[in-house]
Motif scaffolding. Structure first.
Motif, PDB file in Angstrom:
ATOM      1  N   LEU A   1       0.838  -1.188   0.000  1.00  0.00           N
ATOM      2  CA  LEU A   1       0.000   0.000   0.000  1.00  0.00           C
ATOM      3  C   LEU A   1       0.881   1.249   0.000  1.00  0.00           C
ATOM      4  CD1 LEU A   1      -2.503  -1.234   2.720  1.00  0.00           C
ATOM      5  CD2 LEU A   1      -2.807  -1.297   0.247  1.00  0.00           C
ATOM      6  N   LYS A   2       0.468   2.266  -0.732  1.00  0.00           N
ATOM      7  CA  LYS A   2       1.240   3.502  -0.819  1.00  0.00           C
ATOM      8  C   LYS A   2       0.446   4.623  -0.158  1.00  0.00           C
ATOM      9  CE  LYS A   2       3.569   2.198  -5.072  1.00  0.00           C
ATOM     10  NZ  LYS A   2       3.787   2.481  -6.491  1.00  0.00           N
ATOM     11  N   PRO A   3       0.839   5.008   1.077  1.00  0.00           N
ATOM     12  CA  PRO A   3       0.124   6.082   1.762  1.00  0.00           C
ATOM     13  C   PRO A   3       0.237   7.401   1.011  1.00  0.00           C
ATOM     14  CG  PRO A   3       1.544   4.879   3.285  1.00  0.00           C
ATOM     15  CD  PRO A   3       1.907   4.441   1.891  1.00  0.00           C
ATOM     16  N   VAL A   4      -0.821   8.197   1.086  1.00  0.00           N
ATOM     17  CA  VAL A   4      -0.855   9.523   0.472  1.00  0.00           C
ATOM     18  C   VAL A   4      -1.080  10.531   1.591  1.00  0.00           C
ATOM     19  CG1 VAL A   4      -2.083  11.016  -1.143  1.00  0.00           C
ATOM     20  CG2 VAL A   4      -1.821   8.585  -1.665  1.00  0.00           C
ATOM     21  N   ARG A   5      -0.287  11.608   1.617  1.00  0.00           N
ATOM     22  CA  ARG A   5      -0.445  12.634   2.646  1.00  0.00           C
ATOM     23  C   ARG A   5      -1.158  13.837   2.039  1.00  0.00           C
ATOM     24  NH1 ARG A   5       3.401   9.510   4.305  1.00  0.00           N
ATOM     25  NH2 ARG A   5       4.017   9.364   6.480  1.00  0.00           N
ATOM     26  N   ARG A   6      -2.294  14.193   2.672  1.00  0.00           N
ATOM     27  CA  ARG A   6      -3.053  15.361   2.225  1.00  0.00           C
ATOM     28  C   ARG A   6      -3.652  16.057   3.433  1.00  0.00           C
ATOM     29  NH1 ARG A   6      -6.292  12.520  -2.596  1.00  0.00           N
ATOM     30  NH2 ARG A   6      -4.652  12.468  -4.129  1.00  0.00           N
TER      31      ARG A   6
ATOM     32  N   MET B   1      -3.032  14.888   6.883  1.00  0.00           N
ATOM     33  CA  MET B   1      -3.508  13.559   7.265  1.00  0.00           C
ATOM     34  C   MET B   1      -2.920  12.519   6.324  1.00  0.00           C
ATOM     35  SD  MET B   1      -7.471  14.464   8.206  1.00  0.00           S
ATOM     36  CE  MET B   1      -7.731  15.626   6.878  1.00  0.00           C
ATOM     37  N   VAL B   2      -2.980  11.249   6.723  1.00  0.00           N
ATOM     38  CA  VAL B   2      -2.439  10.159   5.918  1.00  0.00           C
ATOM     39  C   VAL B   2      -3.604   9.294   5.441  1.00  0.00           C
ATOM     40  CG1 VAL B   2      -0.924   8.149   5.874  1.00  0.00           C
ATOM     41  CG2 VAL B   2      -0.295  10.164   7.242  1.00  0.00           C
ATOM     42  N   PHE B   3      -3.665   9.035   4.139  1.00  0.00           N
ATOM     43  CA  PHE B   3      -4.690   8.180   3.546  1.00  0.00           C
ATOM     44  C   PHE B   3      -3.997   6.950   2.960  1.00  0.00           C
ATOM     45  CE2 PHE B   3      -6.286  12.450   3.491  1.00  0.00           C
ATOM     46  CZ  PHE B   3      -7.639  12.343   3.761  1.00  0.00           C
ATOM     47  N   VAL B   4      -4.434   5.771   3.383  1.00  0.00           N
ATOM     48  CA  VAL B   4      -3.888   4.527   2.854  1.00  0.00           C
ATOM     49  C   VAL B   4      -4.969   3.874   1.993  1.00  0.00           C
ATOM     50  CG1 VAL B   4      -2.857   2.285   3.389  1.00  0.00           C
ATOM     51  CG2 VAL B   4      -2.501   4.228   4.941  1.00  0.00           C
TER      52      VAL B   4
ATOM     53  N   ILE C   1      -5.559   8.294   8.774  1.00  0.00           N
ATOM     54  CA  ILE C   1      -4.883   8.524  10.046  1.00  0.00           C
ATOM     55  C   ILE C   1      -4.751  10.030  10.254  1.00  0.00           C
ATOM     56  CG2 ILE C   1      -2.790   8.127  11.397  1.00  0.00           C
ATOM     57  CD1 ILE C   1      -2.320   5.671   9.476  1.00  0.00           C
ATOM     58  N   ILE C   2      -5.322  10.504  11.351  1.00  0.00           N
ATOM     59  CA  ILE C   2      -5.187  11.914  11.724  1.00  0.00           C
ATOM     60  C   ILE C   2      -4.127  11.966  12.822  1.00  0.00           C
ATOM     61  CG2 ILE C   2      -6.364  13.947  12.642  1.00  0.00           C
ATOM     62  CD1 ILE C   2      -9.013  12.671  11.631  1.00  0.00           C
ATOM     63  N   PRO C   3      -2.948  12.541  12.545  1.00  0.00           N
ATOM     64  CA  PRO C   3      -1.868  12.524  13.543  1.00  0.00           C
ATOM     65  C   PRO C   3      -2.226  13.354  14.782  1.00  0.00           C
ATOM     66  CG  PRO C   3      -1.046  13.129  11.356  1.00  0.00           C
ATOM     67  CD  PRO C   3      -2.545  13.179  11.297  1.00  0.00           C
TER      68      PRO C   3
ATOM     69  N   GLY D   1      -7.139  16.352  20.129  1.00  0.00           N
ATOM     70  CA  GLY D   1      -5.731  16.526  19.755  1.00  0.00           C
ATOM     71  C   GLY D   1      -4.971  15.224  19.639  1.00  0.00           C
ATOM     72  N   GLY D   2      -5.577  14.092  20.075  1.00  0.00           N
ATOM     73  CA  GLY D   2      -4.931  12.790  19.966  1.00  0.00           C
ATOM     74  C   GLY D   2      -5.060  12.222  18.563  1.00  0.00           C
ATOM     75  N   ALA D   3      -4.263  11.193  18.278  1.00  0.00           N
ATOM     76  CA  ALA D   3      -4.329  10.555  16.963  1.00  0.00           C
ATOM     77  C   ALA D   3      -5.659   9.826  16.798  1.00  0.00           C
ATOM     78  CB  ALA D   3      -3.171   9.576  16.797  1.00  0.00           C
ATOM     79  N   VAL D   4      -6.145   9.797  15.551  1.00  0.00           N
ATOM     80  CA  VAL D   4      -7.394   9.103  15.235  1.00  0.00           C
ATOM     81  C   VAL D   4      -7.140   8.221  14.018  1.00  0.00           C
ATOM     82  CG1 VAL D   4      -9.842   9.334  14.670  1.00  0.00           C
ATOM     83  CG2 VAL D   4      -8.712  11.112  16.023  1.00  0.00           C
ATOM     84  N   GLU D   5      -7.635   6.979  14.074  1.00  0.00           N
ATOM     85  CA  GLU D   5      -7.567   6.080  12.922  1.00  0.00           C
ATOM     86  C   GLU D   5      -8.984   5.662  12.563  1.00  0.00           C
ATOM     87  OE1 GLU D   5      -4.900   2.795  13.254  1.00  0.00           O
ATOM     88  OE2 GLU D   5      -3.310   3.983  14.173  1.00  0.00           O
ATOM     89  N   LEU D   6      -9.303   5.708  11.283  1.00  0.00           N
ATOM     90  CA  LEU D   6     -10.643   5.331  10.846  1.00  0.00           C
ATOM     91  C   LEU D   6     -10.607   4.725   9.460  1.00  0.00           C
ATOM     92  CD1 LEU D   6     -12.500   8.473   9.611  1.00  0.00           C
ATOM     93  CD2 LEU D   6     -10.385   8.727  10.853  1.00  0.00           C
ATOM     94  N   LEU D   7     -11.652   3.975   9.143  1.00  0.00           N
ATOM     95  CA  LEU D   7     -11.856   3.447   7.799  1.00  0.00           C
ATOM     96  C   LEU D   7     -12.885   4.311   7.106  1.00  0.00           C
ATOM     97  CD1 LEU D   7     -12.102  -0.388   8.519  1.00  0.00           C
ATOM     98  CD2 LEU D   7     -10.114   0.889   7.683  1.00  0.00           C
TER      99      LEU D   7
END
Length: 199
Positions: free
Chosen positions: A83-88, A91-94, A109-111, A169-175
């Motif tokens: 998988l190639k993550p994209v940063r926009r 945020m990071v989109f995989v 992924i929201i850092p 302000g914490g990291a968030v991961e979602l689909l």
């Protein structure tokens, strides 16, 4: 040429036609971008012209898809998915789906940040379905300001002003599953089981 290879090549034309129509591109537009004549593209899509690397490479570049996706070649060798993550937008989109056009799936992924970002709501065509894996997600949707915890999901029309960020302000991961206008995610329950009130 063996029968399997012929079957793969015979399926290229319909796949190319479907991809072009999904993207809303005319043969004339495609010819102008790829440098392949309109008549050649028409014959290729209609199965009257055999697919060659010389023809498929500019099409793969134009559609921004792997060559294997155009020919529908079976994947062999290394079973791992690279998988190639994209940063926009910070945020990071995989990308989790490889199908060109149509519904797309991503891990987002929201850092973590010392201070949460200021909301900048956006609108665009389509529907979005999301599921929080970790962290606390802040979802602004029109006039609503919602906080979603791990295990919670939401679905909405993206023509409404919306914004995703961290609530604390914490990291968030979602689909995220994003579909074009008119395409919605459907959750099905087994027969006899009542649907969840949160579905």
């Amino acid at each position: 040429m063996d029968r399997e290879s012929e079957d793969v090549l015979d399926a290229v034309g319909p796949r190319l036609r479907a991809l072009r129509r999904e993207r809303g591109i005319t043969l004339a537009d495609l010819a102008a971008v790829t440098g392949v004549s309109e008549s050649t593209l028409s014959r290729l899509e209609g199965g009257r012209r055999r697919a060659t690397l010389e023809l498929l490479l500019p099409l793969a570049r134009t559609y921004d898809v792997p060559l294997d996706d155009l020919v529908g070649a079976p994947r062999t060798g290394d079973p791992r998915i690279h998988l190639k993550p994209v940063r926009r937008f910070g945020m990071v989109f995989v990308p989790l789906s490889r199908r060109p056009g149509g519904t797309q799936a991503f891990k987002m992924i929201i850092p973590a940040r010392p201070r949460p970002l200021e909301p900048t709501p956006q609108t665009h065509e389509g529907f979005e379905w999301l599921y929080v894996l970790d962290g606390r997600l802040r979802l602004l949707l029109g006039e609503r300001d919602l906080t979603l915890s791990p295990g919670e999901a939401a679905e909405f029309d993206t023509s409404l002003p919306h914004w995703l960020g961290s609530s604390d302000g914490g990291a968030v991961e979602l689909l995220i599953v994003f579909g074009p206008q008119g395409t919605r995610a459907h959750l099905r329950t087994p027969p006899g089981e009542p649907p969840s009130p949160h579905g």
